[in-house]
Design a protein around this motif. Structure first.
Motif, PDB file in Angstrom:
ATOM      1  N   VAL A 162       0.508  -1.239  -0.459  1.00  0.00           N
ATOM      2  CA  VAL A 162      -0.188   0.133   0.325  1.00  0.00           C
ATOM      3  C   VAL A 162       0.966   1.398   0.478  1.00  0.00           C
ATOM      4  CG1 VAL A 162      -1.975   0.856   1.351  1.00  0.00           C
ATOM      5  CG2 VAL A 162      -2.102  -1.090   1.030  1.00  0.00           C
ATOM      6  N   PRO A 179      -3.482  -1.220   6.437  1.00  0.00           N
ATOM      7  CA  PRO A 179      -4.663  -0.448   5.488  1.00  0.00           C
ATOM      8  C   PRO A 179      -6.174  -0.456   5.440  1.00  0.00           C
ATOM      9  CG  PRO A 179      -2.661  -1.708   4.917  1.00  0.00           C
ATOM     10  CD  PRO A 179      -3.030  -1.760   6.489  1.00  0.00           C
ATOM     11  N   GLY A 183      -5.624   3.224   3.841  1.00  0.00           N
ATOM     12  CA  GLY A 183      -4.955   2.552   2.970  1.00  0.00           C
ATOM     13  C   GLY A 183      -4.436   3.309   2.202  1.00  0.00           C
ATOM     14  N   VAL A 184      -4.944   2.666   0.393  1.00  0.00           N
ATOM     15  CA  VAL A 184      -4.241   3.011  -0.974  1.00  0.00           C
ATOM     16  C   VAL A 184      -4.816   4.421  -1.266  1.00  0.00           C
ATOM     17  CG1 VAL A 184      -4.293   3.038  -3.482  1.00  0.00           C
ATOM     18  CG2 VAL A 184      -3.935   1.210  -2.318  1.00  0.00           C
ATOM     19  N   THR A 189      -9.543  -0.270   2.149  1.00  0.00           N
ATOM     20  CA  THR A 189      -8.124  -1.211   1.102  1.00  0.00           C
ATOM     21  C   THR A 189      -9.082  -2.135   1.570  1.00  0.00           C
ATOM     22  OG1 THR A 189      -6.491   0.925   0.689  1.00  0.00           O
ATOM     23  CG2 THR A 189      -6.394  -1.055  -0.202  1.00  0.00           C
TER      24      THR A 189
END
Ligand code: SF4
Length: 416
Positions: A162, A179, A183-184, A189
């Protein structure tokens, strides 16, 4: 039409024809996701196949509580003695992508990413083609893109992956937040191993009872197992959980006289051959002898090969794989590898064994990720499994056993 649930292969059923046509002919229409799938995954007892074996349903439920989640399929497989994810992506790319799609559907995710190793040209080729096939028939509601991550042992650790997707280095981060929380792009995520997602696609199609028709009550379904080392047919085997380890090793053409197996990857556990022969391939059986399935790989070491030398080679390689940001990895792992090399060389000038035990105590539980812990676990299991060899090295110096055929990659390049 779909494959008979009591017959394997399941996950690798489309090996001969991994195209969308072959996938559709084998498995039929892609199912829809949704909240019911979380309950079905729970009933199915599906767990993460990346090594941690965390409940897939709980992960899905946790991420679904956040806003605008992202799905990440982890196919980076940085473990050198595991090829199961690469084999799966080559044999069943559409089953993996179905899993990505139903997970995204279940979470209401608008973005999904499949991550593979940038040196894994086969997976990149197969997945690129599969995404193109799906795009042409608008098979997925979610937009799925392929990302190629750096070739490093720790890249597949979910916080490292990530961090890299967010523009940083592929290094594990000090947690929390995990995450699934942030996260992203700062969004919750879901990071799942590709084998987990392929299994989720099967659970979504056929339900938990179908899934449980193979395997054990605690470990339902099939396992993709990589067998390497002193075998004549190394490769990936799909068997129901609960299959005898002896039968798996026999299928792989293991040497007639096996010394030990390394279970669960380089950061796994050495198990003496006599003990391994009585095991079945499932978590409870492995746990009964202090081992873990991990990434579902087994390295076979034949009688006559030096287990201590194999352990020293693996420890040196693991020491070189750290992200170089925590003391146990920077100082501890090279010291452990050095002590093992001292023992292998039969150098009696220093108390290598005593120092080794001290360093093992010092590194455990002190890193940002579990890399030092895994290395320490593997070395401790070697000290128990190869106690006689260690004593012989200590007394009589370096041995003349054959060089172990453990596939330890070169230090200076990618090992894919
Ligand atoms: S423990 Fe080692 S591998 Fe893990 S983050 Fe720290 S330096 Fe990197």
């Amino acid at each position: 039409m779909h494959s008979d649930p009591l017959v394997t292969p399941r996950l690798l059923a489309t090996k001969e024809d991994p195209s969308f046509h072959g996938h559709f002919r084998t498995w039929g229409q892609m199912p829809a996701g949704g909240p019911l799938l979380v309950a079905e995954a729970e009933q199915a007892g599906l767990r993460g196949r990346g090594g941690a074996w965390f409940s897939t349903a709980r992960k899905l439920a946790t991420v679904s509580a956040g806003r605008r989640p992202v799905v990440v399929a982890n196919g980076t497989e940085g473990e050198p003695v595991s090829r199961k994810d690469k084999t799966l992506m080559a044999s069943a790319p559409h089953l993996v992508l179905d899993g990505v799609s139903v997970a995204a559907d279940t979470l209401g995710a608008a973005e999904a990413i499949v991550c593979v190793d940038r040196c894994d040209t086969q997976s990149i080729k197969v997945l690129t083609r599969a995404l193109s096939e799906r795009g042409s028939i608008k098979a997925d509601d979610v937009s799925i893109r392929l990302e190629t991550a750096p070739t490093k042992y720790v890249t597949g650790e979910e916080s490292a992956l990530v961090h890299w997707l967010n523009g940083g280095d592929a290094k594990p981060t000090f947690v929390p937040p995990r995450p699934f929380e942030r996260g992203v792009g700062g969004r919750p995520t879901l990071v799942n191993n590709v084998e987990t997602l392929a299994n989720l696609a099967l659970v979504a199609r056929f339900g938990s009872a179908w899934f449980r028709a193979l395997g054990t009550p605690d470990d339902p379904g099939t396992a993709l197992i990589t067998v390497v080392g002193d075998v004549t047919r190394d490769g990936v085997y799909e068997v129901p959980f609960g299959t005898s380890v002896e039968a798996i090793l026999s299928s792989a053409g293991a040497a007639s006289s096996v010394h030990a197996i390394l279970a669960g990857g380089f950061a796994g556990t050495w198990v003496p051959a006599g003990t391994a022969a009585d095991l079945t391939f499932d978590r409870a059986s492995f746990a009964s002898v202090g081992a873990a399935i991990g990434c579902s790989s087994m390295v076979v070491l034949a009688e006559g090969s030096c287990g201590l030398a194999a352990t020293a080679q693996i420890a040196r390689w693991l020491a070189a794989q750290s992200a170089g940001q925590c003391g146990p990895c920077i100082n501890g792992l090279p010291a452990i590898a050095g002590a093992l090399e001292g023992l292998v060389a039969g150098d009696r000038r220093r108390r290598w064994q005593q120092q080794l035990t001290q360093w093992l105590d010092m590194v455990e539980g002190r890193g940002a990720c579990r890399h030092p812990d895994g290395t320490a676990r593997m070395v401790r299991s070697a000290l128990a499994t190869f106690a006689e060899e260690i004593e012989n090295h200590r007394r009589y110096g370096a041995c003349r056993a054959e060089a172990p055929s453990v596939p330890v990659p070169r230090m200076d390049g990618p090992w894919i």
